[in-house]
Design an enzyme around this catalytic site. Structure first.
Site, short mmCIF file in Angstrom:
data_model
loop_
_atom_site.label_atom_id
_atom_site.label_comp_id
_atom_site.label_asym_id
_atom_site.label_seq_id
_atom_site.Cartn_x
_atom_site.Cartn_y
_atom_site.Cartn_z
N TYR A 102 0.86 -1.18 0.00
CA TYR A 102 0.00 0.00 0.00
C TYR A 102 0.90 1.23 0.00
O TYR A 102 1.80 1.33 0.83
CB TYR A 102 -0.88 -0.01 1.25
N ASP A 158 9.31 2.89 -0.27
CA ASP A 158 8.27 3.52 0.52
C ASP A 158 8.53 3.20 1.98
O ASP A 158 8.22 2.11 2.47
CB ASP A 158 6.90 3.00 0.07
N LYS A 193 4.44 9.21 8.90
CA LYS A 193 4.30 8.62 10.24
C LYS A 193 5.37 9.12 11.22
O LYS A 193 5.28 10.23 11.69
CB LYS A 193 4.22 7.10 10.13
N1 HOZ Z 1 -0.91 2.91 6.41
C1 HOZ Z 1 -1.97 2.97 7.37
C2 HOZ Z 1 -2.61 1.63 7.54
N2 HOZ Z 1 -1.86 0.59 7.07
C3 HOZ Z 1 -2.90 4.02 6.99
C4 HOZ Z 1 -3.88 4.35 8.01
C5 HOZ Z 1 -5.14 4.79 7.33
O1 HOZ Z 1 -5.35 4.44 6.18
O2 HOZ Z 1 -5.92 5.44 8.01
#
Ligand code: HOZ
Length: 433
Positions: free
Chosen positions: A144, A239, A267
């Site tokens: 992701y 990433d 983050k």
């Molecule tokens: N990367 C986060 C979850 N894997 C994102 C949190 C979100 O999408 O709110």
């Protein structure tokens, strides 16, 4: 455990906010029940609107490596706020944070701050396309990279949690330039390069896949990507939105000793405030406006409060024993949880890379998952039951079978011990003992 206030808040929320949440992963759709509403956090704990307290391993989905409301970060934000919350002009803190990032991560010769991980990855891709003059991007199934159009095919995180194949609203033209291969599969990646290597602007990869559960890179995978990119004139983008400053000051690229051309951060770099960043080789980054033709901008980019939070966090991470201490607690959690799972006939497997961990509900699995297809063979329904039983015991994991957990420096042995007891009880409950 009372839930009346959270329930009432949710009833109000769903009338106005799609699904009652401002990010899909917060909904409890995949685990059953309604979201709890959090009123405050301190150290390893979150408290909900009904006054229930939980040991929190979500840690805001990764940023809170120091735990909730750390004094140094709050002080820094407070000091910055007194001078004004936003200027839209250059400030000293942006320079200081850029210097800290460049000192910590050798591949980052230039850096640009943005407001989220999604902004960082979409900007890095535009830059890679602008630099190479090519359109295609290769990503890995289950990874992701935020919610920009180019990255939503076979994506992890909320897309995996909700079981949707991609996203409506992504133009065919945007999706057609995204190629996908299975994570850890160098063979298929090689074949793609052999066919269309000359059209690939970039390979983007989570150097540890953390949005489809936890999938560590197998030996040779990251160096193999480096070689393929070099051979075909494509850029390698790491990433590091989750792994950056989490696996060590130099992130996953320091941990695995592979140097990408560009990196994206989010983050931890913002210490709990909205910050993202992309950076890398100077010759590439100098294509970004105002130096070059690749446009990217933001009113709140480099926001003084966000920079202050990031600076205070990176300062704390620079304490010599910081990552060793974090490792000690993470290892204690790993050892203890593996024992508890053994007592429960290895109903699930505990995997971790440094302070990032994952409970994979695949009975008797004898190795970490290698890719998204393998992760999906787990029992997501059982995870949902476990999640709810554990929440009742006062421990919060992510409300999704495809998300990882995080240990912070505020988690101590006492919290680990309490977690082990809670996990044992939750497993007894779902197994009907
Ligand atoms: N990367 C986060 C979850 N894997 C994102 C949190 C979100 O999408 O709110």
């Amino acid at each position: 455990m009372r839930r009346e206030r959270s329930t009432k808040l949710f009833e109000r929320a769903v009338k106005l906010i799609p699904g009652g949440v401002n990010s899909p992963v917060r909904a409890f759709k995949a685990v059953g029940g309604n979201p709890i509403f959090i009123s405050r956090g301190e150290g390893p704990f979150i408290h909900d609107a009904d006054g229930n307290r939980y040991i929190d391993y979500v840690c805001s989905w990764g940023p809170l490596i120091l735990g909730h409301a750390p004094a140094a970060v709050l002080d820094a934000i407070g000091r910055a706020a007194k001078d004004g919350t936003s200027f839209g002009w250059a400030t000293a803190r942006e320079v200081e944070l850029a210097e800290r990032v460049a000192n910590a991560v050798p591949s980052v010769e230039r850096v640009r701050f943005v407001n989220s991980g999604t902004e960082a990855t979409m900007s890095a891709l535009r830059l890679a396309r602008g630099f190479t003059g090519r359109d295609r991007v290769l990503k890995f199934s289950g990874c992701y990279h935020g919610h920009a159009d180019a990255f939503l095919s076979e994506a992890g995180s909320g897309v995996a949690t909700l079981g949707i194949p991609g996203s409506a609203g992504v133009p065919v033209g945007a999706a057609k330039d995204t190629l996908t291969a299975p994570y850890n599969d160098l063979e298929q990646t090689r074949e793609l390069f052999a066919t269309v290597g000359g059209e690939i602007a970039a390979v983007i990869v989570e150097p540890v896949a953390c949005n489809m559960g936890l999938v560590p890179p197998q030996d040779g995978f990251l160096p193999g990507l480096r070689e393929l990119c070099d051979a075909h004139g494509a850029l390698l983008i790491f990433d590091e939105v989750i792994t950056g400053f989490r696996l060590g000051l130099a992130g996953a690229q320091g941990y695995y000793k592979v140097r990408p051309d560009l990196s994206t951060f989010g983050k931890v770099i913002g210490g709990g405030l909205p910050v993202g960043a992309y950076g890398g080789r100077a010759d590439i980054m100098e294509k970004v406006a105002p130096l070059g033709p690749v446009y990217q901008a933001g009113t709140l980019s480099g926001n003084p409060l966000a920079m202050a939070a990031g600076l205070a966090t990176l300062e704390a991470l620079s304490r010599p024993s910081f990552y060793d201490d974090l490792e000690r607690v993470s290892a204690a959690l790993a050892t203890g949880l593996s024992e508890v799972l053994g007592k429960h006939d290895h109903i699930a497997r505990f995997d971790r890379v440094a302070s990032i961990f994952y409970l994979w509900f695949k009975a008797n699995a004898d190795h970490p998952a290698r890719d998204y297809a393998e992760i999906k063979t787990a029992d997501a329904g059982l995870y949902g039951k476990f999640f709810n039983a554990l929440l009742q015991q006062g421990v919060a994991l992510a409300p999704s079978a495809f998300e990882v957990g995080f240990v912070s420096s505020s988690h101590q042995q006492t919290h680990v011990d309490a977690t082990l007891t809670a996990v044992d009880r939750a497993l007894e409950q779902i197994r009907g003992r």
